[in-house]
Design a protein around this motif. Structure first.
Motif, PDB file in Angstrom:
ATOM      1  N   UNK A 107      22.940  -2.304   0.868  1.00 17.85           N
ATOM      2  CA  UNK A 107      22.909  -2.225  -0.485  1.00 17.85           C
ATOM      3  C   UNK A 107      23.777  -3.121  -1.325  1.00 17.85           C
ATOM      4  N   UNK A 108      24.969  -3.053  -0.743  1.00 15.61           N
ATOM      5  CA  UNK A 108      26.201  -3.732  -1.589  1.00 15.61           C
ATOM      6  C   UNK A 108      25.941  -5.234  -1.559  1.00 15.61           C
ATOM      7  N   UNK A 109      25.271  -5.851  -0.547  1.00 19.44           N
ATOM      8  CA  UNK A 109      24.811  -7.280  -0.607  1.00 19.44           C
ATOM      9  C   UNK A 109      24.004  -7.480  -1.611  1.00 19.44           C
ATOM     10  N   UNK A 110      22.783  -6.575  -1.702  1.00 21.23           N
ATOM     11  CA  UNK A 110      21.680  -6.786  -2.774  1.00 21.23           C
ATOM     12  C   UNK A 110      22.266  -6.674  -4.148  1.00 21.23           C
ATOM     13  N   UNK A 111      23.205  -5.945  -4.272  1.00 23.54           N
ATOM     14  CA  UNK A 111      23.841  -5.511  -5.572  1.00 23.54           C
ATOM     15  C   UNK A 111      24.314  -6.985  -6.060  1.00 23.54           C
ATOM     16  N   UNK A 112      25.295  -7.360  -5.095  1.00 20.49           N
ATOM     17  CA  UNK A 112      26.140  -8.707  -5.331  1.00 20.49           C
ATOM     18  C   UNK A 112      25.000  -9.785  -5.514  1.00 20.49           C
ATOM     19  N   UNK A 113      24.043  -9.954  -4.657  1.00 20.31           N
ATOM     20  CA  UNK A 113      23.147 -10.967  -5.143  1.00 20.31           C
ATOM     21  C   UNK A 113      22.550 -11.042  -6.411  1.00 20.31           C
ATOM     22  N   UNK A 114      22.038  -9.879  -6.607  1.00 17.79           N
ATOM     23  CA  UNK A 114      21.457  -9.856  -7.996  1.00 17.79           C
ATOM     24  C   UNK A 114      22.517 -10.017  -9.204  1.00 17.79           C
ATOM     25  N   UNK A 115      23.652  -9.442  -8.939  1.00 17.46           N
ATOM     26  CA  UNK A 115      24.458  -9.761 -10.089  1.00 17.46           C
ATOM     27  C   UNK A 115      24.807 -11.117 -10.193  1.00 17.46           C
ATOM     28  N   UNK A 116      25.263 -11.899  -8.972  1.00 20.22           N
ATOM     29  CA  UNK A 116      25.293 -13.556  -9.000  1.00 20.22           C
ATOM     30  C   UNK A 116      23.947 -14.170  -9.505  1.00 20.22           C
ATOM     31  N   UNK A 117      22.794 -13.743  -9.350  1.00 22.85           N
ATOM     32  CA  UNK A 117      21.659 -14.430  -9.848  1.00 22.85           C
ATOM     33  C   UNK A 117      21.300 -14.221 -11.223  1.00 22.85           C
ATOM     34  N   UNK A 118      21.535 -12.859 -11.814  1.00 23.10           N
ATOM     35  CA  UNK A 118      21.379 -12.577 -13.116  1.00 23.10           C
ATOM     36  C   UNK A 118      22.566 -12.691 -13.979  1.00 23.10           C
ATOM     37  N   UNK A 119      23.522 -12.240 -13.531  1.00 26.95           N
ATOM     38  CA  UNK A 119      24.954 -12.276 -14.350  1.00 26.95           C
ATOM     39  C   UNK A 119      25.553 -13.652 -14.496  1.00 26.95           C
ATOM     40  N   UNK A 120      25.954 -14.287 -13.614  1.00 26.53           N
ATOM     41  CA  UNK A 120      26.391 -15.556 -13.856  1.00 26.53           C
ATOM     42  C   UNK A 120      25.667 -16.495 -14.759  1.00 26.53           C
ATOM     43  N   UNK A 121      24.394 -16.819 -14.736  1.00 26.42           N
ATOM     44  CA  UNK A 121      23.791 -17.251 -15.752  1.00 26.42           C
ATOM     45  C   UNK A 121      23.771 -16.740 -17.042  1.00 26.42           C
ATOM     46  N   UNK A 122      24.043 -15.437 -17.194  1.00 24.47           N
ATOM     47  CA  UNK A 122      24.020 -14.692 -18.621  1.00 24.47           C
ATOM     48  C   UNK A 122      25.420 -15.033 -19.204  1.00 24.47           C
ATOM     49  N   UNK A 123      26.563 -14.538 -18.312  1.00 21.93           N
ATOM     50  CA  UNK A 123      27.608 -15.207 -18.802  1.00 21.93           C
ATOM     51  C   UNK A 123      28.161 -16.569 -19.168  1.00 21.93           C
ATOM     52  N   UNK A 124      27.372 -17.533 -18.584  1.00 18.50           N
ATOM     53  CA  UNK A 124      27.519 -18.792 -18.830  1.00 18.50           C
ATOM     54  C   UNK A 124      27.086 -19.123 -20.268  1.00 18.50           C
ATOM     55  N   UNK A 125      25.861 -18.401 -20.295  1.00 17.51           N
ATOM     56  CA  UNK A 125      25.207 -18.705 -21.765  1.00 17.51           C
ATOM     57  C   UNK A 125      26.224 -17.998 -22.838  1.00 17.51           C
ATOM     58  N   UNK A 126      26.794 -16.939 -22.623  1.00 16.14           N
ATOM     59  CA  UNK A 126      27.378 -16.334 -23.387  1.00 16.14           C
ATOM     60  C   UNK A 126      28.975 -16.939 -23.702  1.00 16.14           C
ATOM     61  N   UNK A 127      29.324 -17.543 -22.869  1.00 18.29           N
ATOM     62  CA  UNK A 127      30.590 -18.590 -22.903  1.00 18.29           C
ATOM     63  C   UNK A 127      30.578 -19.639 -23.655  1.00 18.29           C
TER      64      UNK A 127
END
Length: 277
Positions: A1-21
């Motif tokens: 479960x933790x690996x899935x959470x991290x993978x999802x956060x990386x795939x969705x969260x990092x591009x979103x943070x880059x757009x925001x920045x």
């Protein structure tokens, strides 16, 4: 479960943070409107709007005013909405200790919880767009702060959790977990204040505000837990593997965003802007 959470956060969260920045404000407004609309859709399901058209109407009632506010920032109306949001979350803080579980969602859902979607989501989205227009990296910091609070609470709760924080709302949350989240945010804010070169007094105010926002983020989390408890649901949706729904990921941010912006303006860490041209 933790690996899935991290993978999802990386795939969705990092591009979103880059757009925001690095992205323009209009693109961030579009992103926030889309996320907020999805959150409203899930919110409607939790509060008994099972027909797709009903949830679509609720999403429009959130997205349309958010878009209108986001396209014309720094007007007196925006300050009024921000003040309302502060009062709204203060009311929620005062009301949480009095919540008692009802019938597990088998009876009619309170209409007030559906209306609350507009009252909570519109000011939150507006605050994020406004903050981005003033200082994009503060939006990134806020999102990371909320993530640190959640992650610190998770690991501290797993390791040391003994005393329930709000057993009638979310039995899995503990006081030890809350303390772990606050410690994580304290460390983050001290490091960031140093990196940004804040003078000692501003750094102290920034750190204290960050810790307060970590506490406020827990309020947003608990409020969503009430929605799920009323609906008898574990998650708000299944769009994000390992995390649940969109609302499960942004619940803390919904409460934190307007309070963070209001705190920055009130404490003069950001200048109060005049009306946009």
């Amino acid at each position: 479960m933790l690996k899935t959470r991290v993978a999802t956060a990386a795939a969705v969260g990092l591009p979103a943070l880059a757009l925001i920045a690095f992205g323009p404000n209009w693109a961030v407004l579009a992103l926030i409107a889309a996320v907020t609309g999805l959150a409203a859709w899930e919110w409607g399901e939790l509060t008994g709007l099972h027909a797709a058209w009903e949830r679509a109407v609720l999403a429009l009632l959130v997205v349309v005013p958010l878009a209108a506010l986001g396209m014309t920032l720094a007007q007196p109306l925006h300050l009024l909405v921000l003040m309302f949001a502060v009062l709204w979350w203060l009311l929620i803080v005062l009301a949480l200790p009095f919540y008692r579980p009802g019938d597990g969602g088998r009876g009619p859902r309170p209409k007030l919880l559906t209306v609350a979607a507009v009252l909570a989501l519109v000011p939150s989205g507006m605050s994020l767009v406004w903050l981005h227009a003033l200082a994009p990296w503060l939006v990134v910091y806020l999102i990371v702060l909320v993530g640190f609070a959640d992650t610190g609470a998770y690991f501290a709760g797993k390791a040391f959790g003994r005393s329930p924080l709000a057993p009638d709302i979310s039995p899995g949350k503990t006081r030890e977990g809350l303390l772990g989240g606050l410690v994580a945010v304290l460390a983050l804010s001290v490091v960031v204040a140093g990196i940004w070169g804040l003078v000692p007094m501003d750094a102290l105010v920034f750190v204290l505000l960050s810790v307060l926002i970590a506490l406020v983020s827990v309020v947003g989390d608990l409020f969503e837990s009430i929605l799920k408890r009323q609906a008898g649901a574990k998650d708000s949706g299944s769009l994000l593997p390992g995390h649940g729904g969109i609302l499960d990921r942004v619940d803390s941010l919904i409460a934190a965003a307007p309070i963070f912006l209001a705190g920055l303006l009130w404490l003069a860490l950001l200048p109060v802007p005049g009306p946009a041209a």
